[in-house]
Design a protein around this motif. Structure first.
Motif, mmCIF file in Angstrom:
data_model
loop_
_atom_site.group_PDB
_atom_site.id
_atom_site.type_symbol
_atom_site.label_atom_id
_atom_site.label_comp_id
_atom_site.label_asym_id
_atom_site.label_seq_id
_atom_site.Cartn_x
_atom_site.Cartn_y
_atom_site.Cartn_z
ATOM 1 N N HIS A 77 0.830 -1.210 0.000
ATOM 2 C CA HIS A 77 0.000 0.000 0.000
ATOM 3 C C HIS A 77 0.868 1.264 0.000
ATOM 4 C CE1 HIS A 77 -3.441 -2.591 0.712
ATOM 5 N NE2 HIS A 77 -2.810 -3.120 1.743
ATOM 6 N N ASN A 78 1.994 1.181 -0.688
ATOM 7 C CA ASN A 78 2.936 2.307 -0.758
ATOM 8 C C ASN A 78 3.444 2.439 -2.186
ATOM 9 O OD1 ASN A 78 4.842 4.278 -0.438
ATOM 10 N ND2 ASN A 78 6.183 3.101 0.928
ATOM 11 N N PRO A 79 2.762 3.231 -3.038
ATOM 12 C CA PRO A 79 3.165 3.331 -4.450
ATOM 13 C C PRO A 79 4.610 3.796 -4.635
ATOM 14 C CG PRO A 79 0.993 4.291 -4.118
ATOM 15 C CD PRO A 79 1.552 3.998 -2.761
ATOM 16 N N ALA A 80 5.051 4.764 -3.824
ATOM 17 C CA ALA A 80 6.409 5.279 -3.979
ATOM 18 C C ALA A 80 7.444 4.219 -3.585
ATOM 19 C CB ALA A 80 6.597 6.536 -3.132
ATOM 20 N N GLY A 81 7.169 3.498 -2.494
ATOM 21 C CA GLY A 81 8.117 2.488 -2.039
ATOM 22 C C GLY A 81 8.280 1.353 -3.022
ATOM 23 N N SER A 82 7.215 1.018 -3.750
ATOM 24 C CA SER A 82 7.303 -0.091 -4.700
ATOM 25 C C SER A 82 8.205 0.227 -5.884
ATOM 26 C CB SER A 82 5.897 -0.448 -5.205
ATOM 27 O OG SER A 82 5.303 0.647 -5.871
ATOM 28 N N LEU A 83 8.529 1.509 -6.075
ATOM 29 C CA LEU A 83 9.414 1.897 -7.183
ATOM 30 C C LEU A 83 10.862 1.489 -6.945
ATOM 31 C CD1 LEU A 83 8.044 5.466 -7.987
ATOM 32 C CD2 LEU A 83 7.608 3.356 -9.230
ATOM 33 N N VAL A 84 11.203 1.104 -5.708
ATOM 34 C CA VAL A 84 12.574 0.672 -5.419
ATOM 35 C C VAL A 84 12.950 -0.540 -6.264
ATOM 36 C CG1 VAL A 84 14.114 -0.273 -3.644
ATOM 37 C CG2 VAL A 84 12.576 1.621 -3.106
ATOM 38 N N VAL A 85 11.996 -1.428 -6.485
ATOM 39 C CA VAL A 85 12.262 -2.612 -7.309
ATOM 40 C C VAL A 85 12.619 -2.193 -8.729
ATOM 41 C CG1 VAL A 85 11.285 -4.734 -8.257
ATOM 42 C CG2 VAL A 85 10.739 -4.045 -5.907
ATOM 43 N N LEU A 86 11.885 -1.227 -9.269
ATOM 44 C CA LEU A 86 12.185 -0.741 -10.610
ATOM 45 C C LEU A 86 13.528 -0.024 -10.655
ATOM 46 C CD1 LEU A 86 8.768 0.617 -11.926
ATOM 47 C CD2 LEU A 86 9.749 -1.664 -12.119
ATOM 48 N N ALA A 87 13.883 0.638 -9.558
ATOM 49 C CA ALA A 87 15.181 1.315 -9.487
ATOM 50 C C ALA A 87 16.317 0.308 -9.640
ATOM 51 C CB ALA A 87 15.317 2.069 -8.161
ATOM 52 N N PHE A 88 16.183 -0.823 -8.968
ATOM 53 C CA PHE A 88 17.216 -1.857 -9.069
ATOM 54 C C PHE A 88 17.282 -2.419 -10.485
ATOM 55 C CE2 PHE A 88 18.465 -6.346 -8.879
ATOM 56 C CZ PHE A 88 19.735 -6.218 -8.313
ATOM 57 N N VAL A 89 16.121 -2.626 -11.102
ATOM 58 C CA VAL A 89 16.076 -3.146 -12.474
ATOM 59 C C VAL A 89 16.759 -2.185 -13.434
ATOM 60 C CG1 VAL A 89 14.528 -3.730 -14.378
ATOM 61 C CG2 VAL A 89 14.014 -4.530 -12.077
ATOM 62 N N LEU A 90 16.494 -0.879 -13.269
ATOM 63 C CA LEU A 90 17.121 0.120 -14.140
ATOM 64 C C LEU A 90 18.630 0.186 -13.924
ATOM 65 C CD1 LEU A 90 14.524 3.052 -13.938
ATOM 66 C CD2 LEU A 90 14.930 1.491 -15.848
ATOM 67 N N LEU A 91 19.070 -0.009 -12.696
ATOM 68 C CA LEU A 91 20.506 -0.026 -12.419
ATOM 69 C C LEU A 91 21.178 -1.166 -13.167
ATOM 70 C CD1 LEU A 91 22.972 1.022 -10.864
ATOM 71 C CD2 LEU A 91 22.301 -0.481 -8.961
ATOM 72 N N VAL A 92 20.556 -2.332 -13.144
ATOM 73 C CA VAL A 92 21.086 -3.478 -13.888
ATOM 74 C C VAL A 92 21.121 -3.155 -15.383
ATOM 75 C CG1 VAL A 92 20.664 -5.881 -14.545
ATOM 76 C CG2 VAL A 92 20.342 -5.160 -12.166
ATOM 77 N N GLY A 93 20.059 -2.529 -15.889
ATOM 78 C CA GLY A 93 20.009 -2.176 -17.297
ATOM 79 C C GLY A 93 21.105 -1.221 -17.701
ATOM 80 N N SER A 94 21.384 -0.237 -16.852
ATOM 81 C CA SER A 94 22.444 0.725 -17.179
ATOM 82 C C SER A 94 23.807 0.046 -17.241
ATOM 83 C CB SER A 94 22.465 1.860 -16.148
ATOM 84 O OG SER A 94 22.874 1.396 -14.867
ATOM 85 N N LEU A 95 24.041 -0.920 -16.363
ATOM 86 C CA LEU A 95 25.308 -1.653 -16.378
ATOM 87 C C LEU A 95 25.400 -2.545 -17.619
ATOM 88 C CD1 LEU A 95 25.574 -2.618 -12.589
ATOM 89 C CD2 LEU A 95 26.708 -0.733 -13.794
ATOM 90 N N MET A 96 24.265 -3.047 -18.074
ATOM 91 C CA MET A 96 24.252 -3.846 -19.304
ATOM 92 C C MET A 96 24.669 -3.012 -20.509
ATOM 93 S SD MET A 96 20.767 -6.077 -18.831
ATOM 94 C CE MET A 96 20.918 -6.809 -20.457
ATOM 95 N N VAL A 97 24.279 -1.742 -20.516
ATOM 96 C CA VAL A 97 24.659 -0.859 -21.618
ATOM 97 C C VAL A 97 26.178 -0.744 -21.714
ATOM 98 C CG1 VAL A 97 24.567 1.508 -22.500
ATOM 99 C CG2 VAL A 97 22.505 0.448 -21.551
ATOM 100 N N LEU A 98 26.839 -0.693 -20.573
ATOM 101 C CA LEU A 98 28.304 -0.566 -20.566
ATOM 102 C C LEU A 98 28.993 -1.776 -21.195
ATOM 103 C CD1 LEU A 98 29.039 0.957 -17.040
ATOM 104 C CD2 LEU A 98 29.024 2.119 -19.250
ATOM 105 N N CYS A 99 28.305 -2.900 -21.238
ATOM 106 C CA CYS A 99 28.902 -4.128 -21.774
ATOM 107 C C CYS A 99 28.653 -4.319 -23.270
ATOM 108 C CB CYS A 99 28.361 -5.347 -21.019
ATOM 109 S SG CYS A 99 28.736 -5.348 -19.256
#
Length: 451
Positions: A401-423
């Protein structure tokens, strides 16, 4: 004679003429596209209560659009090559406009599942079709900026759609119909209208452009041919090879990660803003939701022009995704509404700045004949993130019941994606720097069918 015509053309004036003829119209079509796929987020402010739709069900309603999109993306793109951009893009617009208006008549979540799926089927092939169309008119060195001018329609659609959608919901209740129903119905009509206009306005290629004089036409055709012959270290792929090529699939995975974040935020932003204060009206929520997209549009254009100027794609693709992930992480610990809105602005600015440099990357290692199907593969697989992101947020939000808090999962996914770009390795000689590479674009696809 041809050489004389080519010599006496004002390059800057001609490219401005081409841009003004093509980009504003495509820009408008893309605004309509995103308005019809994203307005479900605003409808949810009323619709979820009226139809007894929970967080998980709404996440699925938002995301199932991309299942239909995924299944029909490549076939639609192949039909575009067969029938031509003008006819097929018009077909896409008209069919999705009809389905978008029918969504207003849904009486339960099951009907919404079906209509949103069909909306994805109808719209499949639109974006890669436009990308391909643009490469028939613009040279490699202009692609990132051109893509930015076109794809900036995405945040602009939210800038327009947020106050428009919420105003309709608050003020239009004709025939005892709910505001959210009128909003979905009225916003679906422009797609049908402009689909018909598309048949008369779009020009298939420079060779058929009656709005260019002979000198301009000869110069542009010659420039596009010369641009296509300069490409080195590229691959020739058949249709099947393009669909299973490791580099294509790798880029599709990166785009999947990106779409998880971008559309996860996009569909849930109205409810995130609503959580700031229970006293906000729908119109006020819409006005507040405009701000992050105004920032995103500005940053997107500036960043893409920088990418074109530097002739560099990899870093310009990595950094926006990276700063978006950091912004979403920080959103979890911020409890001030003003600061939260600023952080959302930063996150969305990164997500939209990512787009144009990214779409210049796949063409760095593909021949013109291979690029069309590859762009469709990347877009269709990547867009599955549009199903996963909103659905994942729905599940997490139902539990926390916390829309803002649930975005942490997406933050981690985007971090992984940014590191994939470097490769990313951009060519067959294992070079990792792309500053000196020029993108190869599929502007010859009209003359060749997939193998």
């Amino acid at each position: 004679m041809d050489n004389q015509m080519i010599t006496h053309v004002d390059e800057q004036r001609l490219m401005k003429k081409v841009t003004l003829r093509i980009i504003p119209f495509l820009f408008l079509l893309y605004i309509i596209s995103y308005l019809d796929r994203a307005n479900i987020g605003y409808a949810a402010l009323e619709m979820n209560k009226e139809l007894a739709i929970g967080s998980e069900a709404f996440g699925f309603i938002s995301g199932i659009f991309f299942i239909g999109y995924f299944l029909f993306e490549v076939p639609s793109n192949m039909m575009l090559k067969k029938y031509g951009s003008r006819i097929w893009i018009a077909r896409i617009l008209i069919s999705w406009g009809i389905i978008a208006t029918l969504t207003a008549f849904a009486q339960n979540s099951t009907q919404l599942y079906a209509l949103r799926f069909l909306l994805g089927v109808a719209e499949a092939g639109f974006f890669p079709g436009i990308v391909i169309y643009l490469t028939l008119w613009f040279r490699s060195k202009e692609l990132a900026t051109t893509f930015a001018l076109f794809t900036s329609a995405i945040p602009v659609s939210y800038i327009i759609g947020a106050p428009l959608s919420t105003w309709i919901m608050d003020n239009v209740h004709w025939l005892n119909w709910s505001g959210w129903r009128w909003m979905l119905f009225l916003e679906g009509i422009p797609a049908v209208i402009f689909g018909i206009v598309c048949l008369f306005y779009l020009t298939e290629s420079p060779e058929k452009a009656k709005w260019l004089n002979p000198q301009e036409k000869a110069w542009l055709i010659n420039e596009l041919k010369n641009d296509a012959t300069k490409k080195k270290n590229v691959q020739q792929l058949s249709t099947l090879q393009a669909m299973v090529n490791p580099k294509v699939l790798y880029l599709a995975l990166i785009y999947f990660v990106y779409q998880c974040g971008s559309l996860g935020i996009g569909y849930w932003l109205p409810q995130i803003i609503k959580s700031f204060s229970s006293s906000l009206t729908h119109t006020q929520i819409g006005l507040i939701a405009m701000l992050p997209y105004i920032v995103a549009t500005t940053v997107m254009i500036i960043w893409s022009r920088r990418s074109d100027k530097k002739g560099e794609r990899k870093f310009h693709t990595f950094l926006p995704l990276f700063w978006s992930s950091l912004a979403l992480f920080s959103l979890y610990v911020v409890h001030n509404n003003v600061i939260s809105l600023i952080v959302i602005c930063i996150a969305l600015a990164g997500l939209y700045a990512f787009k144009s440099p990214f779409w210049a990357v796949p063409t760095l290692f593909l021949t013109p004949a291979s690029a069309a199907i590859s762009i469709a593969v990347i877009n269709s697989i990547g867009n599955l993130g549009g199903f996963v992101g909103p659905s994942l947020l729905g599940i997490i939000n139902a539990k926390t019941h916390n829309p803002a808090g649930s975005l942490v999962v997406l933050a981690f996914v985007l971090l992984v994606g940014s590191l994939m770009v470097l490769c990313i390795r951009l060519n067959n000689k294992a070079k990792t720097e792309d500053a000196t590479e020029q993108p190869v674009d599929p502007r010859q696809i009209k003359s060749r069918q997939p193998n």
